[in-house]
Write an enzyme that holds these catalytic residues in place. Structure first.
Site, short mmCIF file in Angstrom:
data_model
loop_
_atom_site.label_atom_id
_atom_site.label_comp_id
_atom_site.label_asym_id
_atom_site.label_seq_id
_atom_site.Cartn_x
_atom_site.Cartn_y
_atom_site.Cartn_z
N LYS A 196 0.87 -1.18 0.00
CA LYS A 196 0.00 0.00 0.00
C LYS A 196 0.90 1.22 0.00
O LYS A 196 1.67 1.44 0.94
CB LYS A 196 -0.90 -0.01 1.23
CG LYS A 196 -1.74 1.26 1.36
CD LYS A 196 -2.77 1.13 2.46
CE LYS A 196 -3.57 2.41 2.61
NZ LYS A 196 -4.59 2.29 3.64
N LYS A 249 -2.22 -1.39 -3.83
CA LYS A 249 -2.94 -0.16 -4.15
C LYS A 249 -2.04 1.05 -4.12
O LYS A 249 -1.07 1.04 -3.37
CB LYS A 249 -4.14 0.02 -3.21
CG LYS A 249 -3.77 0.47 -1.80
CD LYS A 249 -4.94 0.43 -0.88
CE LYS A 249 -5.60 1.78 -0.77
NZ LYS A 249 -6.43 1.88 0.43
#
Ligand code: PBG
Length: 329
Positions: A196, A249
């Site tokens: 992330k 992400k």
């Protein structure tokens, strides 16, 4: 002119294009994120995410019906809570009767077959707006994990099928896995936000939750967008610690990372097409600069091409409708 190879032969018509297509986007690949909020009495639009709403539990249930009707099998729930319940210890996260656990169990009771992905991080409950506890401007790793693992257990008890830690603390997957195993939640899945990145594309999400950090940024725990090898390291650690699914992400700017990870893991890969990536397409479409449908579809297809098995996207319902109506093949 005689040309032995003419790549265009394989593009001549839709039938041959479909036959030789290397990637396809299916409704099975889509996951819908949903914002649920205890401060509202009816659903309300999110200004920076056109088409997306903050939901009450009741309106979230109605929304889930639409999701299921389109053939989507999983949703990811994110809570917004009353400001006065937020504090520096994020103590509302450990209130077994809190709004989030209630929402999970009500949605699960209504739609037992819909997979619920629950979020593990302190930011919705923290008055500091950080994913971990803050002390002297530092995010405290190990104490945060103790809270996160209890949250994970409460979520599993409430009916979550997939626990998704989005906090990026070191070592949390191991402790969450052991906590779940000790409590006999042997089949509860962990979808770890392994890679992330500290991204500016999360801003509309933070608007939606009103969870923007009060001070500082998230760069001491979320990854530096400059790094590739570090993503592989994070994945390898989470694999060892007990993750079932690896999440990356943002998605569309990070196709190289998705591909790198695909080549280094046998676990399924989820990519999160985040709020800013969605809103960018929506805003350009509202101005008439881009086609929302075409751009969304191409973006999701390219995330799959990069190597993702599943995609969390605010465009999940729109993409499912396109696929189901065969407007996109
Ligand atoms: C926080 C969290 C964030 C997102 C998912 N979980 C934002 C952040 O890290 O600040 C972003 C998702 C999106 O932008 O759609 N735990």
């Amino acid at each position: 002119m005689i040309q032995h190879q003419r790549p265009r032969r394989l593009r001549d018509n839709q039938a041959i294009r479909s036959l030789v297509s290397e990637t396809s986007l299916s409704v099975n690949n889509l996951i819908m994120p949903i914002f649920i909020n205890e401060t509202i009495t009816e659903k309300e639009p999110i200004y920076s995410m056109p088409g997306i709403y903050r939901h009450t539990i009741q309106s979230a249930i109605e929304h889930c019906k639409i999701i299921i009707d389109q053939g989507i099998t999983a949703c990811a729930l994110f809570p917004g809570i009353h400001d006065e319940k937020k504090n520096s210890k994020a103590s509302e996260a450990l209130n077994i009767n809190n709004f989030y656990y209630e929402a999970i169990s009500k949605i699960k009771d209504t739609f037992p077959e819909l997979l619920i992905i629950s979020d593990v991080a302190l930011d919705p409950y923290s008055s500091d707006g950080h994913d971990g506890l803050v002390r002297n401007d530092k995010i405290i790793n190990d104490e945060t994990i103790e809270i996160l693992s209890k949250m994970a257990l409460y979520q599993a008890k409430a009916g979550a099928d997939i626990i998704a830690p989005s906090d990026m603390m070191d070592g949390r997957i191991k402790v969450i896995r052991e906590t779940l195993e000790n409590a006999q939640f042997n089949n509860t899945l962990i979808m770890s936000y392994s890679a992330k990145y500290a991204s500016s594309f999360y801003r509309p999400f933070r608007d939606a939750l009103e969870s923007t950090p009060k001070k500082g940024d998230k760069k001491t725990y979320q990854m530096n967008p400059a790094n590739r090898l570090e993503a592989i390291k994070e994945v390898q650690l989470d694999e060892k610690e007990g993750a079932d699914i690896i999440l990356i992400k943002p998605a569309s700017q990070y196709g190289d990372i998705i591909r790198d990870i695909k080549e280094h893991t046998t676990l399924p890969i989820a990519a999160y097409h985040v709020s800013g990536e969605y809103s960018m397409i929506k805003a350009a479409a509202e101005k008439g600069f881009l086609s929302y449908e075409d751009t969304l579809y191409e973006t999701l297809l390219s995330i799959k091409r990069a190597g993702a098995n599943m995609i969390l996207t605010y465009g999940a319902i729109d993409a499912a409708i396109m696929i189901n109506q065969k407007r996109k093949i």
